[in-house]
Design a protein around this motif. Structure first.
Motif, PDB file in Angstrom:
ATOM      1  N   MET A 211      -0.592 -50.618 -45.140  1.00  0.00           N
ATOM      2  CA  MET A 211       0.372 -49.682 -44.768  1.00  0.00           C
ATOM      3  C   MET A 211      -0.512 -48.258 -44.995  1.00  0.00           C
ATOM      4  SD  MET A 211       4.044 -48.511 -45.983  1.00  0.00           S
ATOM      5  CE  MET A 211       4.958 -50.081 -45.367  1.00  0.00           C
ATOM      6  N   GLN A 212      -0.518 -47.574 -43.996  1.00  0.00           N
ATOM      7  CA  GLN A 212      -0.928 -46.078 -44.046  1.00  0.00           C
ATOM      8  C   GLN A 212      -0.249 -45.205 -45.126  1.00  0.00           C
ATOM      9  OE1 GLN A 212      -2.491 -43.669 -40.644  1.00  0.00           O
ATOM     10  NE2 GLN A 212      -0.361 -42.661 -40.884  1.00  0.00           N
ATOM     11  N   PRO A 213      -0.975 -44.634 -46.160  1.00  0.00           N
ATOM     12  CA  PRO A 213      -0.362 -43.770 -47.026  1.00  0.00           C
ATOM     13  C   PRO A 213       0.446 -42.718 -46.236  1.00  0.00           C
ATOM     14  CG  PRO A 213      -2.664 -44.408 -47.426  1.00  0.00           C
ATOM     15  CD  PRO A 213      -2.658 -44.807 -46.275  1.00  0.00           C
TER      16      PRO A 213
ATOM     17  N   SER B 282      -3.532 -39.256 -48.107  1.00  0.00           N
ATOM     18  CA  SER B 282      -4.862 -39.685 -48.291  1.00  0.00           C
ATOM     19  C   SER B 282      -5.682 -38.653 -48.686  1.00  0.00           C
ATOM     20  CB  SER B 282      -5.248 -40.769 -47.293  1.00  0.00           C
ATOM     21  OG  SER B 282      -6.690 -41.195 -48.108  1.00  0.00           O
TER      22      SER B 282
ATOM     23  N   ASP C 283      -4.137 -41.535 -53.146  1.00  0.00           N
ATOM     24  CA  ASP C 283      -3.291 -42.026 -52.109  1.00  0.00           C
ATOM     25  C   ASP C 283      -1.934 -42.038 -52.510  1.00  0.00           C
ATOM     26  OD1 ASP C 283      -5.351 -42.601 -50.187  1.00  0.00           O
ATOM     27  OD2 ASP C 283      -5.540 -44.711 -50.752  1.00  0.00           O
TER      28      ASP C 283
ATOM     29  N   MET D   7       2.071 -42.910 -51.365  1.00  0.00           N
ATOM     30  CA  MET D   7       2.640 -43.813 -50.385  1.00  0.00           C
ATOM     31  C   MET D   7       3.938 -43.471 -49.973  1.00  0.00           C
ATOM     32  SD  MET D   7       0.060 -45.799 -50.704  1.00  0.00           S
ATOM     33  CE  MET D   7       0.589 -46.916 -49.466  1.00  0.00           C
ATOM     34  N   ASN D   8       4.494 -43.690 -48.897  1.00  0.00           N
ATOM     35  CA  ASN D   8       5.368 -43.628 -48.175  1.00  0.00           C
ATOM     36  C   ASN D   8       6.611 -43.740 -48.957  1.00  0.00           C
ATOM     37  OD1 ASN D   8       4.962 -42.274 -45.349  1.00  0.00           O
ATOM     38  ND2 ASN D   8       3.693 -44.045 -45.414  1.00  0.00           N
TER      39      ASN D   8
ATOM     40  N   GLU E  22       7.728 -42.742 -51.871  1.00  0.00           N
ATOM     41  CA  GLU E  22       7.715 -42.724 -53.467  1.00  0.00           C
ATOM     42  C   GLU E  22       7.916 -41.189 -53.792  1.00  0.00           C
ATOM     43  OE1 GLU E  22       4.022 -43.481 -55.665  1.00  0.00           O
ATOM     44  OE2 GLU E  22       2.829 -42.537 -54.195  1.00  0.00           O
TER      45      GLU E  22
ATOM     46  N   GLN F 217      -0.187 -38.721 -43.054  1.00  0.00           N
ATOM     47  CA  GLN F 217       0.128 -39.416 -42.251  1.00  0.00           C
ATOM     48  C   GLN F 217      -1.004 -39.738 -41.101  1.00  0.00           C
ATOM     49  OE1 GLN F 217       2.561 -41.280 -42.777  1.00  0.00           O
ATOM     50  NE2 GLN F 217       4.201 -40.272 -43.479  1.00  0.00           N
TER      51      GLN F 217
ATOM     52  N   THR G 106       9.094 -38.729 -48.619  1.00  0.00           N
ATOM     53  CA  THR G 106       7.950 -38.661 -49.932  1.00  0.00           C
ATOM     54  C   THR G 106       7.758 -37.558 -50.915  1.00  0.00           C
ATOM     55  OG1 THR G 106       6.415 -40.349 -48.651  1.00  0.00           O
ATOM     56  CG2 THR G 106       5.562 -39.185 -50.618  1.00  0.00           C
TER      57      THR G 106
END
Length: 308
Positions: A1-3, A6, A27, A29-30, A32, A65, A186
């Motif tokens: 999954m793309q962070p 990043s 990184d 994450m989505n 969080e 993204q 996020t």
């Protein structure tokens, strides 16, 4: 999954020669909540400012993204809401106009129901027609938060959002943060109130002197680095500890009436049981016992001291 974000080998050197960031990799994450902790001057605000496009990096890359913050700035910035430390508001504008204008800056169509909900969530609805200069410092902070949310960002930066504000705002703030996270937003926050990070964050990052020391799941960080203490009140005072207990990290306190055992979480299961068995074999009778665990603040202080 793309962070969601990043950061790769990010560095920043100011014209004065001061290096604020040293090859930071991170990184996020989505969905969080990441708490970024560090002493004053550690590089927290510089890192946030670069990601938000306020400060230019000296080296490295940042993607939001998947959008590069330099070559695709507009798309990246539109995804971000920022609540900075400093209060920057137009003093002669009303609360409603200020928040609505902020939405328009990002090319969003007017959405009065959304603005109304944001103002109500932040207890600003009754002040919607008040000019900013008429508000208290705490209310101005609420307006800053409302401005950051007006364009419906998917990523929200909170740079010391509750510094110097009242308890009521702090409560409202964290209730709002939890609601945003449930909606998939996020959230990255910096705070001096480490107990807040301990309560609300999913992961914790510690930065010092421009270097990211670690980024860890909060629970895992507490498990690996948290220290615990077992205090044993004795029925009879000891002059000294028996030789059989030398393998434990023990201190004899209060005139020999109390034994303090310090241990890490990995030694918890076997250490305490072995100690109690050895105490029993040595004929030492226990009147009472209590345990306590180091907080996230204790861990943070230890990590910063180690890097110094």
């Amino acid at each position: 999954m793309q962070p969601a974000i990043s950061v790769s080998q990010l560095s920043k050197v100011y014209d004065s020669g001061f290096q604020a960031l040293h090859a930071v990799d991170l990184d996020i994450m989505n969905g969080e909540i990441l708490a970024l902790l560090g002493p004053n001057g550690a590089g927290k605000t510089t890192l946030i400012s670069i990601i938000c496009g306020i400060v230019n990096p000296t080296g490295g890359t940042v993607r939001v993204q998947g959008h590069d913050i330099v070559t695709d700035f507009r798309a990246a910035r539109q995804l971000i809401g920022l609540v900075p430390q400093e209060l920057h508001v137009e003093t002669f504008e009303t609360v409603w106009d200020t928040v609505s204008y902020s939405r328009g800056l990002f090319g969003k169509k007017p959405n009065p129901p959304l603005i109304e909900r944001i103002l109500k969530d932040l207890s600003l609805w009754e002040k919607k027609d008040s000019r900013i200069l008429e508000l208290s410092g705490g209310m101005k902070r609420r307006v800053m938060i409302a401005k950051a949310l007006a364009h419906e960002p998917r990523i929200l930066f909170l740079d010391e959002p509750t510094a110097g504000v009242d308890v009521e705002l702090r409560k409202d703030m964290w209730q709002l943060v939890r609601g945003l996270r449930e909606g998939g937003v996020t959230i990255i926050l910096t705070t001096h109130y480490i107990e807040e990070a301990e309560e609300i964050a999913d992961r914790v990052g510690v930065i010092n002197k421009g270097r990211l020391i670690l980024v860890e799941e909060k629970e895992e960080l507490m498990r690996k680095l948290g220290k615990k203490q077992l205090t044993l009140e004795l029925n009879a005072a000891l002059d000294s500890l028996p030789e059989a207990l030398a393998r434990y990290d023990l201190d004899l306190e209060q005139g020999g009436e109390r034994i303090v055992y310090r241990y890490d979480t990995q030694a918890e299961r076997t250490g305490i049981g072995s100690l109690l068995a050895d105490l029993n074999r040595a004929g030492i009778s226990i009147k009472d016992l209590a345990t306590e665990q180091s907080s996230l603040e204790d861990i943070f202080v230890t990590l910063v001291e180690e890097t110094r």
